[in-house]
Each structure stands twice: as structure tokens, then as C-alpha cells.
Design an enzyme around this catalytic site. Structure first.
Site, short mmCIF file in Angstrom:
data_model
loop_
_atom_site.label_atom_id
_atom_site.label_comp_id
_atom_site.label_asym_id
_atom_site.label_seq_id
_atom_site.Cartn_x
_atom_site.Cartn_y
_atom_site.Cartn_z
N GLY A 11 9.26 4.06 -6.36
CA GLY A 11 9.49 3.04 -7.38
C GLY A 11 9.85 3.61 -8.75
N ASN A 12 9.22 4.73 -9.14
CA ASN A 12 9.46 5.23 -10.50
C ASN A 12 10.85 5.84 -10.67
OD1 ASN A 12 8.68 7.39 -8.89
ND2 ASN A 12 7.85 8.54 -10.61
N LYS A 125 1.70 -8.88 3.47
CA LYS A 125 2.38 -8.53 2.23
C LYS A 125 2.84 -9.78 1.48
CE LYS A 125 5.68 -5.25 0.43
NZ LYS A 125 4.74 -4.60 -0.48
N LYS A 209 9.29 1.92 3.32
CA LYS A 209 10.43 2.83 3.19
C LYS A 209 10.07 4.28 3.58
CE LYS A 209 9.98 5.13 -1.12
NZ LYS A 209 8.57 4.96 -1.21
N LYS A 271 2.34 7.22 2.75
CA LYS A 271 3.17 8.42 2.55
C LYS A 271 2.66 9.57 3.42
CE LYS A 271 4.17 7.04 -2.13
NZ LYS A 271 5.32 6.23 -1.70
P1 ADP Z 1 6.04 4.84 -4.74
O1 ADP Z 1 6.52 3.77 -5.64
O2 ADP Z 1 6.66 6.17 -5.02
O3 ADP Z 1 6.09 4.46 -3.29
P2 ADP Z 1 3.13 4.43 -5.01
O4 ADP Z 1 2.73 4.00 -6.36
O5 ADP Z 1 3.16 3.41 -3.94
O6 ADP Z 1 4.53 5.17 -5.14
O7 ADP Z 1 2.19 5.64 -4.52
C1 ADP Z 1 1.98 6.82 -5.28
C2 ADP Z 1 0.65 6.72 -6.02
O8 ADP Z 1 -0.43 6.90 -5.11
C3 ADP Z 1 0.40 7.79 -7.04
O9 ADP Z 1 1.02 7.49 -8.28
C4 ADP Z 1 -1.12 7.79 -7.17
O10 ADP Z 1 -1.54 7.00 -8.27
C5 ADP Z 1 -1.62 7.11 -5.90
N1 ADP Z 1 -2.58 7.85 -5.08
C6 ADP Z 1 -3.55 7.25 -4.35
N2 ADP Z 1 -4.30 8.13 -3.68
C7 ADP Z 1 -3.80 9.35 -4.00
C8 ADP Z 1 -4.16 10.70 -3.61
N3 ADP Z 1 -5.16 10.93 -2.77
N4 ADP Z 1 -3.43 11.72 -4.10
C9 ADP Z 1 -2.40 11.48 -4.96
N5 ADP Z 1 -2.02 10.25 -5.37
C10 ADP Z 1 -2.70 9.18 -4.90
MG MG Z 2 4.90 2.26 -3.00
#
Ligand code: ADP
Ligand code: MG
Length: 309
Positions: A11-12, A125, A209, A271
Site C-alpha cells: 500500500g505505501n 472482508k 495480492k 506476507k
Molecule cells: P502492505 O500494504 O504492504 O500490504 P500491511 O500494512 O498490510 O502492508 O503490512 C505490513 C505491516 O505489518 C507493517 O507495517 C507492520 O506494521 C505490520 N506488522 C505486523 N506484525 C509484524 C511483524 N511481526 N514484523 C514486522 N511487521 C509487522
Molecule cells: Mg496489506
């Protein structure tokens, strides 16, 4: 031939609105073209959470009768089009600036799901606007899944089934063979299920995704799946005083950490699971989780978290 990598942009990399997106894709393009210069064969996948939510709301607002409702699969297709356009435009400019002659194109991509996936009997969702309880009951009577969303009102909910195939992956493969750069499987791909022998029918669903990228990486026999997100590494005890950032993670270790609930559901957990799904398909296949700005260093083994067998 360079190493083949499937890059999933979080997302970022796109921001929360169109103005942010148009700026964010420039930074993304710069980081991605660095990889092209390093000799990698790149495939770009992107998320679509805020974008598809916005399209869904706009389509709902434009609908005069329930028959005018635009299904989720169509909203995902729209999001692939306009996000892909921004990414391919920014990449083209960055490539030309650096004197690299490589065509870039977005492929509207369908992701095959199983209509018997258990996710369909348990949609979770929330999407689109809010309804009153009475409106929600009407929608439910029409056969739509609705749920109360954290005290804020009622919303439509949709399923997030697992990807079992990427319909257009051979086209992605041919683009790579021609030295071209594909933007594909946007937002996890347009969810479709088989309807008889030949027809693919759009489903009211969204595919994660990261899972869809793992499936694509498997089908393309990629060397690496690279999940680019908002953290440089994966942590255990995330956000706590004993937080520990990990450089490497085996599938066995990952399973143990998942059981201990180190990875948040809906953010880091999918992820890590997608990374494991790709790494376990064949020895030697690796997944990397890191920041977009660290993609080059991560691929060089200098940072990020690498998941392997
Ligand atoms: P994206 O939009 O890239 O899919 P998300 O916001 O859904 O990203 O997921 C990434 C986020 O997951 C990170 O910014 C962090 O805040 C969070 N997160 C949760 N658990 C963990 C972990 N164990 N290690 C690292 N990040 C984590
Ligand atoms: Mg996400």
C-alpha cells in the site's frame, strides 16, 4: 539471463489517493529501474485496497437501482487499469531517462479461485459504504453477505479465497522472454471461478495480492518472490521491548513463530504465509520481505528477511 523476480508492491508504494499515487509511483519507478539496471528480470504486482474501496463506493453512489450494482470483480478490473496506467507511465519515463529501451505494459489479469473454497461460506472482508440495520436486512434478503463493522454500521462483506491459478501467466512469460516489463495481477487479480468447461465467471471476492504473487512466482519459475512493504524486516515480539528483527527464516521456524502469533493477522501474517508458500514449492526458491527503497540491497543479501526451506 538475469535473475527473475516477482515484486509485490504494498500500500505505501501507491499512497491513499490519486495525487499521492502519482507522486509515490515515481519513487517506486526509480527503485524498480535500479533493479533493471542490476540485470534482474522484473514482474510487478501491486495492491489495491484503498483504490478498490473508492471505486466500489463511487459505483454504489452512481447506481440508481440494485440492478446497477457493479460487482467486485469489475471494480478490481477497473483498479488494475488505472493503477497500472500510473505505474507503466512512471516506469516508462524512468527507463527512458536512464537510456533503457524496454517496453512496459499492464496486463488485466484474472486469478482463478475455487468456488468451493471455504472462504466463500465465511466472507470476512468489509467493502463499500455503511448501511442501517434495516437496509442491511434488505440486502441480506437479496442474498448478499452483510456484517456489522466495529460499531460503525453494516457493510457488505466479501470472501478472500486462495488463488489456484493465474489465467494470463503465459502472456507474462512471453513478455519476459521479449525483455519487456509486465505490471500484472494487480490487487491480487480479478477473482474468477470456472463455470462449466470454458467460461470463467467473476466472483464477489478479493484475492490477497501477496498470495497471488506467490502463485505467479511459482508459475513463472521465478528465482525470488519479493514482498515490498512498510517495514525493512520481519520481527518477532513486534512492537514489544524484546522485539527482534529477523534476517533469515526457515519454513520450520516460520511455522513455529506463526503458532506463537508473532505476525499480525491481515498485515504481516499473509506476507509470511505467502513467502512460505513460494519457498516450499522447490528447494532454492526464496522469498524476501523488505522496504521498496531497500529492494536492491535486499536482493544483494544486505538487508530484509529471507524466507527459504
Ligand atoms: P502492505 O500494504 O504492504 O500490504 P500491511 O500494512 O498490510 O502492508 O503490512 C505490513 C505491516 O505489518 C507493517 O507495517 C507492520 O506494521 C505490520 N506488522 C505486523 N506484525 C509484524 C511483524 N511481526 N514484523 C514486522 N511487521 C509487522
Ligand atoms: Mg496489506
Amino acid at each position: 539471463m538475469g535473475k527473475r523476480v516477482v515484486l509485490a508492491l504494498g500500500g505505501n508504494a501507491l499512497g491513499d489517493n490519486l495525487a499521492e499515487q502519482m507522486l509515490a509511483v515515481r519513487d517506486a519507478a526509480s527503485a524498480l529501474v535500479d533493479l533493471v539496471e542490476e540485470g534482474y528480470e522484473i514482474v510487478i504486482v501491486h495492491g489495491n485496497g484503498p483504490q478498490v474501496g473508492m471505486i466500489n463506493l463511487a459505483m454504489e453512489a452512481a447506481a440508481k437501482t440494485p440492478e446497477d450494482y457493479i460487482p467486485m470483480a469489475t471494480c478490481v478490473a477497473m483498479s488494475q487499469g488505472y493503477i497500472g496506467y500510473d505505474i507503466q507511465n512512471a516506469l516508462r519515463e524512468e527507463l527512458l531517462k536512464r537510456g533503457i529501451n524496454k517496453p512496459v505494459a499492464t496486463i488485466i489479469t484474472q486469478t482463478l479461485v475455487d468456488d468451493k473454497d471455504p472462504a466463500f461460506s465465511n466472507p470476512t472482508k468489509p467493502i463499500g459504504g455503511f448501511f442501517s440495520k434495516e437496509e442491511a436486512e434488505k440486502l441480506r434478503a437479496q442474498g448478499e453477505a452483510v456484517m456489522e463493522d466495529a460499531g460503525r454500521g453494516w457493510r457488505r462483506v466479501i470472501a478472500s479465497p486462495k488463488p489456484i491459478g493465474i489465467v494470463e501467466y503465459e502472456i507474462i512469460e512471453s513478455m519476459l522472454k521479449m525483455g519487456q516489463i509486465p505490471v500484472t495481477v494487480g490487487g491480487g487479480g480479478i477473482p474468477v471461478a470456472k463455470d462449466g468447461e470454458y467460461r470463467l465467471c467473476g466472483m464477489s471476492a478479493v484475492v490477497d495480492k501477496d498470495f497471488a504473487s506467490a502463485k505467479l512466482a511459482e508459475l513463472l519459475d521465478a528465482d525470488m518472490l519479493v514482498i515490498l512493504t512498510a517495514v525493512e524486516k520481519v520481527a518477532i515480539n513486534f512492537g514489544k521491548s524484546n522485539e527482534e528483527w529477523l534476517s533469515a527464516l526457515t519454513i520450520e521456524q516460520a511455522k513455529a513463530y506463526i503458532a506463537e502469533e508473532h505476525f499480525a493477522k491481515g498485515s504481516m501474517l499473509p506476507k509470511v504465509e505467502a513467502a512460505m508458500a513460494f519457498a516450499q514449492t522447490k528447494p532454492g526458491r526464496k522469498a524476501l520481505i523488505t522496504l521498496l527503497s531497500k529492494a536492491k540491497d535486499g536482493l544483494a543479501g544486505k538487508t530484509g528477511t529471507v524466507i527459504s526451506q
